[in-house]
Motif scaffolding. Structure first.
Motif, short mmCIF file in Angstrom:
data_model
loop_
_atom_site.label_atom_id
_atom_site.label_comp_id
_atom_site.label_asym_id
_atom_site.label_seq_id
_atom_site.Cartn_x
_atom_site.Cartn_y
_atom_site.Cartn_z
N GLN A 259 43.96 35.36 46.71
CA GLN A 259 44.03 35.01 45.29
C GLN A 259 45.32 34.23 45.06
O GLN A 259 46.41 34.74 45.32
CB GLN A 259 43.99 36.28 44.44
CG GLN A 259 42.65 37.01 44.54
CD GLN A 259 42.64 38.33 43.82
OE1 GLN A 259 43.67 38.99 43.72
NE2 GLN A 259 41.48 38.72 43.31
N THR A 261 47.34 30.79 42.68
CA THR A 261 47.38 30.04 41.42
C THR A 261 47.29 28.54 41.71
O THR A 261 47.60 28.11 42.83
CB THR A 261 48.68 30.33 40.66
OG1 THR A 261 49.79 30.00 41.50
CG2 THR A 261 48.76 31.79 40.28
N THR A 347 40.06 32.86 45.58
CA THR A 347 39.97 32.77 44.13
C THR A 347 41.22 32.06 43.62
O THR A 347 42.34 32.46 43.95
CB THR A 347 39.88 34.17 43.49
OG1 THR A 347 38.75 34.85 44.04
CG2 THR A 347 39.73 34.07 41.98
N ARG A 349 43.27 31.09 40.20
CA ARG A 349 43.34 31.49 38.80
C ARG A 349 44.62 30.97 38.15
O ARG A 349 45.67 30.93 38.78
CB ARG A 349 43.30 33.02 38.68
CG ARG A 349 41.99 33.65 39.10
CD ARG A 349 42.03 35.16 38.89
NE ARG A 349 40.78 35.78 39.27
CZ ARG A 349 39.71 35.89 38.51
NH1 ARG A 349 39.76 35.42 37.27
NH2 ARG A 349 38.61 36.47 38.94
N PRO A 354 45.85 38.70 38.87
CA PRO A 354 44.39 38.79 39.00
C PRO A 354 43.86 39.96 38.19
O PRO A 354 44.63 40.85 37.79
CB PRO A 354 44.17 38.99 40.49
CG PRO A 354 45.46 39.55 40.99
CD PRO A 354 46.53 38.96 40.12
#
Length: 426
Positions: A259, A261, A347, A349, A354
């Protein structure tokens, strides 16, 4: 470098009963009274007396013998049932070639001799003598024998198809061998990995070994410790120069969840030196195009136009400037065998926290609020009770003082009255 990521290996076993050197000779060599079909009748009819004598001698004094077995594959941690059917009124035992009797049953009861192996008495009474393994792990791999009063009923070879990455793997091979037994990579027979004879066993290459006690019992299994992707291959066991077992060891893909950014880089470990390809599957219908994005062969990196300027190789792959649309699944796959090596679920984001972390933070805040609120309420209640007690205490003291003053005043008045009265009236 399938994983604690959940990572595993599979073992595919093919046992050959036809050696490459002489089909007729081998068939006769493994022939027994229980399995006479292995002899070719036409060949026997056409042979001379001397050849027939030679064949009979070969049958009698052969150094290798084998029996047909049923092979069953099972996934790691799954349950499996090893079949055995017979109307047995005596003692039924299941034995593993590497560890002896594991379970047994008679008309009275069943007993699990070793943990992880079960039999059912109800099924025994019906003629179903199957062995139940609730959880299959690598130690359960190998050959099993079902016997009724010491008479063989069936042989089953169990292959646990997934082995934990950097764990242990067992390559099963059950053949009675009185000569030299060796294991090699099928495509590189010049380098022996491990070997056994009647005297001892030797581990020629670190990480590969055989067990002498098992060799003497007809279990030629090869044991691999700390299995990694470099060990993916097909292995061959042969006795006295004759091949008997081909076993393929396949390490399944590692799995990682990432995860990040937007703007950060995604680092993909290759884990192997073999030529690989990087595949991408978008998480969104409107995301980046899916398919092969790069290939790596040695120090050579080839990427598609969309990724050519974004990927660095040193020695892992670094995909720079991740966007929201770059989320999805990235798979490192062997270019030759198409076997998965490492799967990244990515992922991207905007929120630095998260959802899981947000839930944790919110839970902590809620818990903190509850604790603080409880402390405040308890403090207020305590203060009120304390105030009431002090108030009551001060009122009590005042009442006592007033009563005391009143009492003293009455006494004084009585004294004065007594002083006023004549002596004869006092």
């Amino acid at each position: 470098m399938n994983c604690c990521a959940e990572s595993n290996a599979s073992v595919k076993k093919t046992e050959r009963r036809n050696p490459r050197i002489s089909t007729l000779k081998f068939r006769v060599a493994v022939g027994t009274a229980d399995n006479p079909k292995v002899l070719s009748w036409s060949a026997m009819e056409s042979c001379s007396s001397a050849l027939c004598v030679l064949i009979l001698l070969t049958t009698t004094f052969t150094t290798v013998s084998g029996a047909d077995s049923t092979e069953i594959s099972v996934n790691l941690n799954d349950s499996v049932t090893l079949p055995c059917e017979d109307r047995c009124s005596g003692l039924v035992t299941w034995s593993q070639s590497s560890s002896g009797v594991v379970a047994q049953c008679n008309r009275t009861s069943c007993l699990s001799v070793k943990d992880g192996f079960n039999m059912s008495r109800d099924q025994y009474l019906k003629g179903n003598l199957s062995l139940i393994i609730p959880v299959a792990d690598p130690s359960k791999s190998g050959e099993y024998t079902c016997q009724c009063d010491h008479k063989n009923i069936s042989n089953v070879v169990l292959v646990v198809s997934k082995v934990i990455f950097h764990g242990n793997a067992t390559l099963p091979c059950s053949v009675t061998c009185s000569a030299l037994a060796t294991w090699v990579r099928t495509k590189d027979r010049s380098h022996v990995l491990a070997q056994c004879d009647q005297t001892s066993c030797q581990s020629i290459k670190p990480g590969f070994h055989m067990i002498h006690d098992q060799y003497l019992k007809g279990d030629l299994s090869l044991y691999i410790t700390d299995a990694d992707f470099s060990m993916r291959d097909t292995y061959t066991c042969h006795c006295d120069g004759t091949d008997y077992c081909d076993v393929e060891l396949v390490i399944t893909a590692l799995n990682s969840t990432v995860q990040i950014t937007p703007g950060e880089s995604l680092v993909l470990d290759l884990d192997v030196l073999d030529p690989v390809e990087v595949l991408y599957e978008s998480a969104e219908a409107g995301g980046s195009s899916s398919g092969q994005i790069c290939t790596v062969d040695g120090r050579s990196l080839q990427c598609s136009v969309d990724y050519k300027q974004r990927v660095l190789f040193s020695p892992a792959l670094e995909l720079k400037g991740m966007n929201l649309s770059d989320g999805g699944v990235y798979t490192i796959r062997d270019l030759r065998t198409k076997e998965g090596i490492h799967v990244y679920t990515v992922t991207v984001r905007d929120d630095p926290h998260p959802p899981e972390e947000q839930k944790i933070v919110l839970s902590v805040l809620e818990l903190t609020g509850i604790v603080v609120g409880t402390v405040v309420i308890i403090t207020v209640i305590y203060s009120v009770i304390l105030f009431i007690c002090k108030r009551r205490s001060s009122l009590c003291v005042r009442d006592c003082e007033m009563n005391h003053i009143r009492g003293n005043g009455q006494n004084n008045q009585d004294t004065e009255e007594e002083n006023i009265l004549p002596p004869d009236q006092r």
